[in-house]
Enzyme design. Structure first.
Site, PDB file in Angstrom:
ATOM      1  N   LYS A  39     -32.362 -31.408  51.885  1.00  0.00           N
ATOM      2  CA  LYS A  39     -30.997 -31.891  52.109  1.00  0.00           C
ATOM      3  C   LYS A  39     -30.829 -33.292  51.519  1.00  0.00           C
ATOM      4  O   LYS A  39     -29.783 -33.618  50.949  1.00  0.00           O
ATOM      5  CB  LYS A  39     -30.680 -31.898  53.616  1.00  0.00           C
ATOM      6  CG  LYS A  39     -29.318 -32.468  54.012  1.00  0.00           C
ATOM      7  CD  LYS A  39     -28.152 -31.548  53.656  1.00  0.00           C
ATOM      8  CE  LYS A  39     -26.785 -32.147  53.945  1.00  0.00           C
ATOM      9  NZ  LYS A  39     -26.323 -32.004  55.320  1.00  0.00           N
ATOM     10  N   LYS A  57     -24.957 -42.020  56.704  1.00  0.00           N
ATOM     11  CA  LYS A  57     -26.066 -41.645  57.590  1.00  0.00           C
ATOM     12  C   LYS A  57     -27.130 -40.899  56.775  1.00  0.00           C
ATOM     13  O   LYS A  57     -28.315 -41.227  56.838  1.00  0.00           O
ATOM     14  CB  LYS A  57     -25.561 -40.749  58.729  1.00  0.00           C
ATOM     15  CG  LYS A  57     -26.632 -40.423  59.775  1.00  0.00           C
ATOM     16  CD  LYS A  57     -26.326 -39.149  60.548  1.00  0.00           C
ATOM     17  CE  LYS A  57     -26.863 -37.926  59.828  1.00  0.00           C
ATOM     18  NZ  LYS A  57     -26.820 -36.680  60.599  1.00  0.00           N
TER      19      LYS A  57
END
Lengths: 288, 288
Positions: free
Chosen positions: A171, A239
């Site tokens: 990811k 984030k």
């Protein structure tokens, strides 16, 4: 199958819905209980008062919450999933987190003979609502094989990347690539505007060649129009990039442009763009 | 139609070939005459001793040379195309140059009642050899309409972007976008390597979503393998980015990442990678 879903945010809510629609016996938990109440009004299923209670008796427990701290709380906390799930159960965490916490949970779950998969997704809210998420999985092959057919009800692709943590690391690769694509596209469209070109004509011309990207095809128009009130928020992108940059400090990867784009996103936040789509990088470019 | 082609490099050689194959009466010119001799051995057509001589009697004269200075010489020089072409003729320059020189040539050609189009291409050597180039055109509509059916013999798409210079400006947008995509992809693949992931599995997983790009699909494998002896050379990419950055200094565009990637390409040149493909940005990333 008896499944549980912890975290009914913009992603988890529809994902849990697909589990119920697929005929699984679903128990949901959400920190704000009103959302869980709404969910059980709209779906076949029930809600529980704690993650541990939701996990009791479940074959697979899914979580999709905010960040590392949230994951630690809902899985490892006193009333967390691991306190309620039984031996032989599986925990699938769809949150994008550090690989470190995935490994920590995997180890603690193993002590209880519980399987764990880190399984961050891409495709955003639209992908979750359409049941067409891309799922990047880290964990053990046998656990993956048991969970994949269930995950399949909201996925268009599920890939076992490697051992625990690998889903998170994949990811991060995804987000790093996006950072470069979006910054390049932003500068290209900004340049086109400063040069007085018709962006639609330029994109029509260049979008089939070596400059082509998903972002170009799907975001050029909204970027040119300055429409950013949709999509994957800058706060979440920061984030994710923060996790990637942290990980890079450990694995030694040189991520100069990623660091730079992370700072650019901080500027977008300072402009009031915390909830804007990732494509809003163009908003900070000014004709000088 | 009587056509001429000036500049038989890796692009011009096959492009001129497609003109001949389409049945046009072609005269070619190349600074190194051996290449022109080879070309007329292999095609129906003849060669001339100067660009002016090649242009004499031609309906359309094409040029595809190295940079602004080369274009100035072959079009505006004493023995240049403009000295030989007749009233009503058209000059189509396929070189990637500054928009400034395109405008200068357009003005000088207009004084002689000669049309001019700036028409840089993308698709590289492979696109030229397959007759599948993307052509970005700047110039006057009527001139474009006369030239486009002839250009079509080596193009998959021809777009009139806007007035003279716009073809060059669109090409700059293309290169700026590529700079971002390739740097992001480089950092992503580099991170994957440092994290111990199997890049093939990661790419399989992420290449259908928001991180997707032509570069990811077509270059990830060679980037991972460190194969760079092919494609669009770093020297040429630096030339193009230099033109874009120059233009940005005039039009006020803020191109921070493009400047940075230009410096990264300079590092690749310093590593001996001047002739390497544009995707070689990954070669300078080191595990620290």
């Amino acid at each position: 199958m008896r499944v549980s879903f912890v975290g009914l945010g913009v992603m988890g809510y529809p994902m849990a819905g697909y589990l119920a629609k697929a005929g699984h016996d679903a128990v949901v938990y959400n920190r704000t209980s009103a959302k869980a109440e709404k969910w059980i009004d709209e779906h076949d299923g029930s809600s529980a008062l704690t993650p541990a209670a939701a996990a009791a008796g479940a074959d697979i427990v899914f979580s999709c919450v905010g960040n590392d701290d949230d994951v630690r709380e809902v899985i490892l906390g006193t009333d967390g999933i691991l306190a309620g799930i039984e031996r032989g159960g599986i925990i699938v965490d769809h949150t994008t987190t550090s690989a470190t916490i995935s490994r920590e949970i995997h180890a603690k779950a193993a002590e209880k003979a519980v399987g764990f998969l880190d399984a961050p997704v891409s495709g955003g809210q639209a992908g979750a609502e359409a049941g067409q998420l891309t799922v990047m999985v880290g964990g053990d092959q046998d656990v993956f094989e048991r969970a994949a057919p269930v995950i399949d009800c909201y996925a268009k692709a599920i890939t076992l990347i490697g051992p625990v943590g690998s889903g998170q690391l994949a990811k991060m690769v995804n987000q790093i690539c996006i950072a470069g694509v979006v910054q390049g596209l932003s500068e290209g469209l900004h340049f086109a505007r400063c040069a007085g070109l018709d962006s639609a004509v330029v994109i029509e011309s260049i979008s089939k060649g070596a400059a082509q990207s998903w972002q170009m095809e799907n975001r050029w128009q909204t970027m040119v129009d300055g429409e950013f009130e949709f999509g994957f928020a800058v706060d979440w992108m920061r984030k994710d990039l923060g996790i990637a940059l942290d990980e890079a400090r450990h694995n030694g990867a040189q991520l100069e442009m990623t660091e730079l784009v992370d700072r650019y996103y901080a500027e977008v936040q300072a402009m009031g763009g915390s909830r804007w789509d990732t494509s809003s990088l163009i908003a900070r470019l000014k004709k000088v």
